[in-house]
Structure formats: structure tokens, C-alpha cells
Design a protein around this motif. Structure first.
Motif, PDB file in Angstrom:
ATOM      1  N   ALA A 255       0.868  -1.186   0.000  1.00  0.00           N
ATOM      2  CA  ALA A 255       0.000   0.000   0.000  1.00  0.00           C
ATOM      3  C   ALA A 255       0.898   1.226   0.000  1.00  0.00           C
ATOM      4  O   ALA A 255       2.046   1.169   0.420  1.00  0.00           O
ATOM      5  CB  ALA A 255      -0.922   0.009   1.223  1.00  0.00           C
ATOM      6  N   MET A 256       0.372   2.363  -0.488  1.00  0.00           N
ATOM      7  CA  MET A 256       1.232   3.518  -0.725  1.00  0.00           C
ATOM      8  C   MET A 256       1.449   4.401   0.517  1.00  0.00           C
ATOM      9  O   MET A 256       1.269   5.617   0.480  1.00  0.00           O
ATOM     10  CB  MET A 256       0.667   4.364  -1.873  1.00  0.00           C
ATOM     11  N   ASN A 257       1.881   3.744   1.619  1.00  0.00           N
ATOM     12  CA  ASN A 257       2.321   4.499   2.792  1.00  0.00           C
ATOM     13  C   ASN A 257       3.782   4.867   2.565  1.00  0.00           C
ATOM     14  O   ASN A 257       4.474   4.182   1.835  1.00  0.00           O
ATOM     15  CB  ASN A 257       2.222   3.649   4.062  1.00  0.00           C
TER      16      ASN A 257
ATOM     17  N   LEU B 140       4.258  16.784   1.773  1.00  0.00           N
ATOM     18  CA  LEU B 140       3.552  16.631   0.491  1.00  0.00           C
ATOM     19  C   LEU B 140       3.591  15.171   0.081  1.00  0.00           C
ATOM     20  O   LEU B 140       4.672  14.596  -0.129  1.00  0.00           O
ATOM     21  CB  LEU B 140       4.205  17.497  -0.589  1.00  0.00           C
ATOM     22  N   ASP B 141       2.410  14.556   0.027  1.00  0.00           N
ATOM     23  CA  ASP B 141       2.340  13.127  -0.282  1.00  0.00           C
ATOM     24  C   ASP B 141       1.021  12.788  -0.955  1.00  0.00           C
ATOM     25  O   ASP B 141       0.427  11.734  -0.705  1.00  0.00           O
ATOM     26  CB  ASP B 141       2.511  12.323   1.021  1.00  0.00           C
ATOM     27  N   HIS B 142       0.557  13.687  -1.837  1.00  0.00           N
ATOM     28  CA  HIS B 142      -0.734  13.427  -2.482  1.00  0.00           C
ATOM     29  C   HIS B 142      -0.532  13.110  -3.964  1.00  0.00           C
ATOM     30  O   HIS B 142       0.227  12.188  -4.304  1.00  0.00           O
ATOM     31  CB  HIS B 142      -1.719  14.590  -2.213  1.00  0.00           C
TER      32      HIS B 142
ATOM     33  N   ALA C  30       8.799  16.443   0.793  1.00  0.00           N
ATOM     34  CA  ALA C  30       7.990  15.865  -0.286  1.00  0.00           C
ATOM     35  C   ALA C  30       8.351  14.411  -0.530  1.00  0.00           C
ATOM     36  O   ALA C  30       9.534  14.069  -0.687  1.00  0.00           O
ATOM     37  CB  ALA C  30       8.196  16.675  -1.568  1.00  0.00           C
ATOM     38  N   ASP C  31       7.336  13.554  -0.567  1.00  0.00           N
ATOM     39  CA  ASP C  31       7.530  12.132  -0.855  1.00  0.00           C
ATOM     40  C   ASP C  31       7.503  11.901  -2.375  1.00  0.00           C
ATOM     41  O   ASP C  31       6.984  12.720  -3.128  1.00  0.00           O
ATOM     42  CB  ASP C  31       6.420  11.300  -0.183  1.00  0.00           C
ATOM     43  N   ASN C  32       8.054  10.794  -2.832  1.00  0.00           N
ATOM     44  CA  ASN C  32       7.935  10.328  -4.228  1.00  0.00           C
ATOM     45  C   ASN C  32       8.531  11.255  -5.273  1.00  0.00           C
ATOM     46  O   ASN C  32       8.061  11.282  -6.417  1.00  0.00           O
ATOM     47  CB  ASN C  32       6.460  10.084  -4.582  1.00  0.00           C
ATOM     48  N   VAL C  33       9.567  11.980  -4.918  1.00  0.00           N
ATOM     49  CA  VAL C  33      10.116  12.929  -5.895  1.00  0.00           C
ATOM     50  C   VAL C  33      10.912  12.224  -6.993  1.00  0.00           C
ATOM     51  O   VAL C  33      11.243  12.824  -8.010  1.00  0.00           O
ATOM     52  CB  VAL C  33      10.954  14.029  -5.207  1.00  0.00           C
TER      53      VAL C  33
ATOM     54  N   LEU D  42      11.435   3.111  -2.724  1.00  0.00           N
ATOM     55  CA  LEU D  42       9.972   3.085  -2.756  1.00  0.00           C
ATOM     56  C   LEU D  42       9.492   2.153  -1.654  1.00  0.00           C
ATOM     57  O   LEU D  42      10.085   1.081  -1.454  1.00  0.00           O
ATOM     58  CB  LEU D  42       9.514   2.559  -4.124  1.00  0.00           C
ATOM     59  N   GLU D  43       8.469   2.564  -0.943  1.00  0.00           N
ATOM     60  CA  GLU D  43       7.968   1.795   0.205  1.00  0.00           C
ATOM     61  C   GLU D  43       7.811   0.311  -0.127  1.00  0.00           C
ATOM     62  O   GLU D  43       7.284  -0.064  -1.158  1.00  0.00           O
ATOM     63  CB  GLU D  43       6.620   2.346   0.717  1.00  0.00           C
ATOM     64  N   TYR D  44       8.334  -0.530   0.787  1.00  0.00           N
ATOM     65  CA  TYR D  44       8.171  -1.987   0.724  1.00  0.00           C
ATOM     66  C   TYR D  44       8.750  -2.596  -0.552  1.00  0.00           C
ATOM     67  O   TYR D  44       8.371  -3.689  -0.953  1.00  0.00           O
ATOM     68  CB  TYR D  44       6.684  -2.378   0.878  1.00  0.00           C
TER      69      TYR D  44
HETATM   70 MG   LIG Z   1       3.914   8.731  -1.094  1.00  0.00          MG
END
Ligand SMILES: [Mg+2]
Ligand SMILES: O=c1[nH]cnc2c(O)c(F)c(-c3ccc(F)cc3)c(-c3ccc(F)cc3)c12
Length: 214
Positions: A39-41, A140-142, A168-171, A198-200
Motif C-alpha cells: 500500500a502507498m504508505n 507533500l504526499d498526495h 515531499a515524498d515520491n520525488v 519506494l515503500e516496501y
Molecule cells: Mg507517497
């Protein structure tokens, strides 16, 4: 038997977690995502960087864009000093419903407030809605396309002050090139990149920390 992934995540937490223990909630959700379903945590690896930035910043007010299931709200909320507040914006009502239950399960419903709606609609209302003048930290994580317009909106609404930390996440994955170019080239920000995964997974990702200079 939860129909959606957030519902299955919440059911796993209610079955396997310790109510009132925020650290356990973080670990239990990470175990769900590592062993049952992704999941995208922000997750454990990037989460350690988030922890470090929160502890260094010691923010009295935090704004999170993108709540999802509430994992990062709990992760950050568990590190805030008493009396601090975290406001998190989520446009998907089903996600917001699960997040409120995850946050309550962690015992953080006094410090953390979930607002349902789009960032474009809610950001201009925050000063009126909350007795908050400016935020000490923004996470920022949307949606990646919204990072840049929402940052400019936060500036225009006077919600940033000298020293406000934007994280900011996921840059890197999925990537936010226009946001990165802006915060790295604008004289209004001092930016620093934190490479991670990337998570997991072991796919490359990263966080960008940008201090607003006013
Ligand atoms: Mg994220
Ligand atoms: O949308 C997001 N918001 C916040 N954090 C996210 C996050 O931490 C992620 F890891 C991803 C992600 C990245 C790679 C992938 F393969 C799947 C999902 C997404 C994301 C990206 C594109 C989508 F179409 C759907 C979800 C997000």
C-alpha cells in the motif's frame, strides 16, 4: 473480507495491533504492507528520514497533503510535542474514513485532524477554519501533479514563514520533476535531496526537504 485495500489494512490493524500504541500502529501497518499487500504508505525506510526531519524541526504545526490510511499522520504525530497539531487533507472520503479510525486507534485523534476535500479548495480556508497562522512543516504526499501548484498556493495564502520545512515524498518515483525544478532553482527555497527506496520495495525513490526562506 474488507472490500477495499484501506479497509483490509484497517481490519488487519484492529486484529493485530495494540490500541493506543502509535509505534505499534506504524510497525503493524508496515508488516501488513510487507507481508500481506503493498500500500502507498511512506513506509519504513523513507519513514526513518521523515522521523529525523520531524525530530530536527520539532514543529508545533504540521500540514500533510494526502492522508490515505493515516500511516504518515501517525508516524509524524507520534513524534510531536504535547500541544502540537497535525492537519491532514484527504480528498477521497473512503480513505479519510479509514484514516480517522487508524489515527484514533493510535490514540492521536487529539493531535491529528483529518479534513476531507481537495487541497485547492481547503488550503485557502485553513486560516479561517483553524486558529493557525503559518505552518512549521508541510508533508507533500498526495498527487504528483499537485505538488507545485499547491506549494505556490501555500505561498500565496501566507501559510509559510521563514524556516517552514517542506518535505515531499515520491520525488523520484513516480517523480515530481516540475516541483523539484522549482524548489531547487527558486531563491525562496534551500533544498536537500534524501535518496531512499519506494515503500516496501527496493526500487529507487527519495524525499526532498526544502526550507522556505520567505
Ligand atoms: Mg507517497
Ligand atoms: O499517488 C500517490 N500519492 C502519494 N504517495 C504515493 C506513493 O508513495 C507511491 F509509492 C505511489 C506509487 C508509486 C509507484 C507505483 F508503482 C505505484 C504507486 C503513488 C501513486 C503514483 C501513481 C499512481 F497512479 C497511484 C499512486 C503515490
Amino acid at each position: 473480507t474488507g472490500r477495499t485495500r484501506p479497509e483490509r489494512l484497517l481490519q488487519y490493524l484492529q486484529k493485530n495491533g495494540t490500541r493506543g500504541d502509535a509505534n505499534n500502529v506504524v510497525d503493524t501497518i508496515d508488516r501488513f504492507c510487507g507481508t500481506v499487500e503493498w500500500a502507498m504508505n511512506v513506509g519504513g525506510e523513507k519513514g526513518k528520514i521523515v522521523d529525523k526531519v520531524v525530530l530536527e524541526t520539532n514543529p508545533g504545526t504540521v500540514l500533510e497533503l494526502g492522508t490515505y490510511c493515516g500511516y504518515s499522520a501517525v508516524r509524524m504525530g507520534r513524534l510531536l510535542a504535547p500541544g502540537s497539531r497535525l492537519i491532514t487533507l484527504e480528498m477521497n472520503p473512503a480513505y479519510a474514513k479509514v484514516a480517522k479510525e487508524v489515527i484514533a486507534f493510535a490514540g492521536l485523534d487529539k493531535q491529528v485532524e483529518v479534513l476531507v476535500g481537495s487541497t485547492t479548495e481547503l488550503i485557502p480556508q485553513l486560516k479561517k477554519k483553524l486558529d493557525i497562522d503559518t505552518f512549521d512543516m508541510i508533508f507533500l504526499d498526495h498527487w504528483k501533479q499537485s505538488y507545485l501548484p499547491d506549494t505556490k498556493l501555500l505561498e500565496e495564502c501566507g501559510l509559510l514563514r521563514k524556516g517552514t520545512v517542506l518535505l515531499a515524498d515520491n520525488v523520484i518515483c513516480p517523480g515530481t520533476p516540475d516541483y523539484l525544478q522549482y524548489v531547487r532553482s527558486s531563491p525562496k527555497y534551500l533544498s536537500q535531496h534524501f535518496p531512499s527506496v519506494l515503500e516496501y520495495t527496493n526500487a529507487p525513490d527519495g524525499l526532498e526537504k526544502s526550507v522556505y526562506l520567505g
